[in-house]
Design a protein around this motif. Sequence first.
Motif, PDB file in Angstrom:
ATOM      1  N   UNK A  76       0.839  13.415  -2.552  1.00  0.00           N
ATOM      2  CA  UNK A  76      -0.308  13.885  -1.774  1.00  0.00           C
ATOM      3  C   UNK A  76      -1.176  12.658  -1.497  1.00  0.00           C
ATOM      4  N   UNK A  77      -1.192  12.211  -0.242  1.00  0.00           N
ATOM      5  CA  UNK A  77      -1.948  11.016   0.128  1.00  0.00           C
ATOM      6  C   UNK A  77      -3.418  11.389   0.314  1.00  0.00           C
ATOM      7  N   UNK A  78      -4.298  10.724  -0.401  1.00  0.00           N
ATOM      8  CA  UNK A  78      -5.732  10.932  -0.264  1.00  0.00           C
ATOM      9  C   UNK A  78      -6.316   9.764   0.517  1.00  0.00           C
ATOM     10  N   UNK A  79      -6.774  10.039   1.727  1.00  0.00           N
ATOM     11  CA  UNK A  79      -7.341   9.006   2.602  1.00  0.00           C
ATOM     12  C   UNK A  79      -8.771   8.734   2.135  1.00  0.00           C
ATOM     13  N   UNK A  80      -8.930   7.653   1.387  1.00  0.00           N
ATOM     14  CA  UNK A  80     -10.213   7.321   0.764  1.00  0.00           C
ATOM     15  C   UNK A  80     -10.597   5.898   1.142  1.00  0.00           C
ATOM     16  N   UNK A  81     -11.848   5.667   1.447  1.00  0.00           N
ATOM     17  CA  UNK A  81     -12.325   4.325   1.753  1.00  0.00           C
ATOM     18  C   UNK A  81     -12.029   3.362   0.621  1.00  0.00           C
ATOM     19  N   UNK A  82     -11.673   2.144   0.973  1.00  0.00           N
ATOM     20  CA  UNK A  82     -11.227   1.174  -0.028  1.00  0.00           C
ATOM     21  C   UNK A  82     -12.265   0.985  -1.133  1.00  0.00           C
ATOM     22  N   UNK A  83     -13.546   0.970  -0.754  1.00  0.00           N
ATOM     23  CA  UNK A  83     -14.594   0.713  -1.734  1.00  0.00           C
ATOM     24  C   UNK A  83     -14.801   1.888  -2.694  1.00  0.00           C
ATOM     25  N   UNK A  84     -14.260   3.061  -2.352  1.00  0.00           N
ATOM     26  CA  UNK A  84     -14.405   4.226  -3.234  1.00  0.00           C
ATOM     27  C   UNK A  84     -13.159   4.514  -4.066  1.00  0.00           C
ATOM     28  N   UNK A  85     -12.126   3.720  -3.889  1.00  0.00           N
ATOM     29  CA  UNK A  85     -10.857   4.033  -4.548  1.00  0.00           C
ATOM     30  C   UNK A  85     -10.944   3.939  -6.071  1.00  0.00           C
ATOM     31  N   UNK A  86     -11.579   2.889  -6.564  1.00  0.00           N
ATOM     32  CA  UNK A  86     -11.642   2.701  -8.016  1.00  0.00           C
ATOM     33  C   UNK A  86     -12.422   3.833  -8.666  1.00  0.00           C
ATOM     34  N   UNK A  87     -13.554   4.210  -8.091  1.00  0.00           N
ATOM     35  CA  UNK A  87     -14.333   5.303  -8.666  1.00  0.00           C
ATOM     36  C   UNK A  87     -13.565   6.613  -8.600  1.00  0.00           C
ATOM     37  N   UNK A  88     -12.773   6.812  -7.550  1.00  0.00           N
ATOM     38  CA  UNK A  88     -11.964   8.025  -7.437  1.00  0.00           C
ATOM     39  C   UNK A  88     -10.890   8.053  -8.519  1.00  0.00           C
ATOM     40  N   UNK A  89     -10.370   6.892  -8.869  1.00  0.00           N
ATOM     41  CA  UNK A  89      -9.390   6.816  -9.946  1.00  0.00           C
ATOM     42  C   UNK A  89     -10.050   7.100 -11.292  1.00  0.00           C
ATOM     43  N   UNK A  90     -11.208   6.531 -11.509  1.00  0.00           N
ATOM     44  CA  UNK A  90     -11.906   6.694 -12.787  1.00  0.00           C
ATOM     45  C   UNK A  90     -12.360   8.134 -13.019  1.00  0.00           C
ATOM     46  N   UNK A  91     -12.683   8.845 -11.954  1.00  0.00           N
ATOM     47  CA  UNK A  91     -13.147  10.226 -12.093  1.00  0.00           C
ATOM     48  C   UNK A  91     -12.010  11.239 -12.043  1.00  0.00           C
ATOM     49  N   UNK A  92     -10.784  10.759 -11.840  1.00  0.00           N
ATOM     50  CA  UNK A  92      -9.639  11.662 -11.822  1.00  0.00           C
ATOM     51  C   UNK A  92      -9.392  12.351 -10.501  1.00  0.00           C
ATOM     52  N   UNK A  93     -10.107  11.933  -9.462  1.00  0.00           N
ATOM     53  CA  UNK A  93      -9.868  12.527  -8.139  1.00  0.00           C
ATOM     54  C   UNK A  93      -8.479  12.181  -7.629  1.00  0.00           C
ATOM     55  N   UNK A  94      -8.020  10.978  -7.983  1.00  0.00           N
ATOM     56  CA  UNK A  94      -6.657  10.559  -7.645  1.00  0.00           C
ATOM     57  C   UNK A  94      -5.956  10.104  -8.916  1.00  0.00           C
ATOM     58  N   UNK A  95      -4.629  10.097  -8.864  1.00  0.00           N
ATOM     59  CA  UNK A  95      -3.836   9.691 -10.023  1.00  0.00           C
ATOM     60  C   UNK A  95      -3.532   8.201 -10.025  1.00  0.00           C
ATOM     61  N   UNK A  96      -3.483   7.606  -8.852  1.00  0.00           N
ATOM     62  CA  UNK A  96      -3.185   6.181  -8.739  1.00  0.00           C
ATOM     63  C   UNK A  96      -3.618   5.691  -7.371  1.00  0.00           C
ATOM     64  N   UNK A  97      -3.660   4.362  -7.225  1.00  0.00           N
ATOM     65  CA  UNK A  97      -4.012   3.723  -5.954  1.00  0.00           C
ATOM     66  C   UNK A  97      -2.807   2.930  -5.464  1.00  0.00           C
ATOM     67  N   UNK A  98      -2.393   3.204  -4.249  1.00  0.00           N
ATOM     68  CA  UNK A  98      -1.295   2.434  -3.645  1.00  0.00           C
ATOM     69  C   UNK A  98      -1.696   2.149  -2.206  1.00  0.00           C
TER      70      UNK A  98
END
Length: 278
Positions: A76-98
């Motif tokens: 499931x691709x989550x289209x997230x702004x680059x600057x928000x990716x790390x916070x999305x990973x830390x909060x569990x919104x996404x499982x990984x960043x690729x």
Amino acid sequence: MTATRILATSVGLLCLACAVSAEGLPEKYKTAGKVVVANQPNYPPMEYVDPATNTLMGVDIDLGLALAKHLGVTVEWADIGFEQMVSSLETGRVDLIHSGMSDLPKRRETMDFVDYMKSGAQFYTVTARAGEFASIADFCGKTVGMSRRTSFPDEAKKWSDATCVANGKPELIVVGTEGSADARTQLKQGRLDGAVQGSETLPYLLTLEPDTYAVIGEPFTAVYQGIGFAKDATDLRDAYAAALSALIASGEYKTIFEKYGLGGTMLDAVRINGEPLN
């Protein structure tokens, strides 16, 4: 609000190969049947939307799907702004960043990386001005644009201090842009003398706009690009590392990179946080 693109892949979960591949995957992902992956498709040929079909394409997309298939899940691709990716990973919104992210020491403070390719920051300019730059040192004192959301501004400043200032030349004037497309626009408008972009993207750019840009010299940095994982997600990280090793061994990894003309960026083996697997 960001959009979420869901791209399902057909996976034969009952086949023996898939069952074996999924053994190292944490149970929560097996149960969900998917991984949620942060990706912003604005960095061709790594990730982009094909204008003809409106589908996701690129090295990261093909590789991400191949890894997930090997592990017996969908993406499931989550289209997230680059600057928000790390916070999305830390909060569990996404499982990984690729998403074309460089494996940098400062990023390892909050993330782990499974490295899958090599890259570097590269100077270029418009073709009409290429003759002004016999080497990258000729950019000293010039105004050069690069995406402010990347590591390029910091890396360019370090390069300038070592190459320009240390040798009595004027420092590089770094302009942070809204992205690589913005840098190219300003370059063509004559507002910049040059620009910096990842070396892996420039061959593709040159095919899109022939006779428009000229690459100057060699990349002035050498970095790995990696898939990012939360620090406490070591099981997921290791499952991905094993899957990537399998794709390298099978030749599927090579096929993906050569499809996009990036054979020269491939790694011989998987690395975690820059270190080869034992």
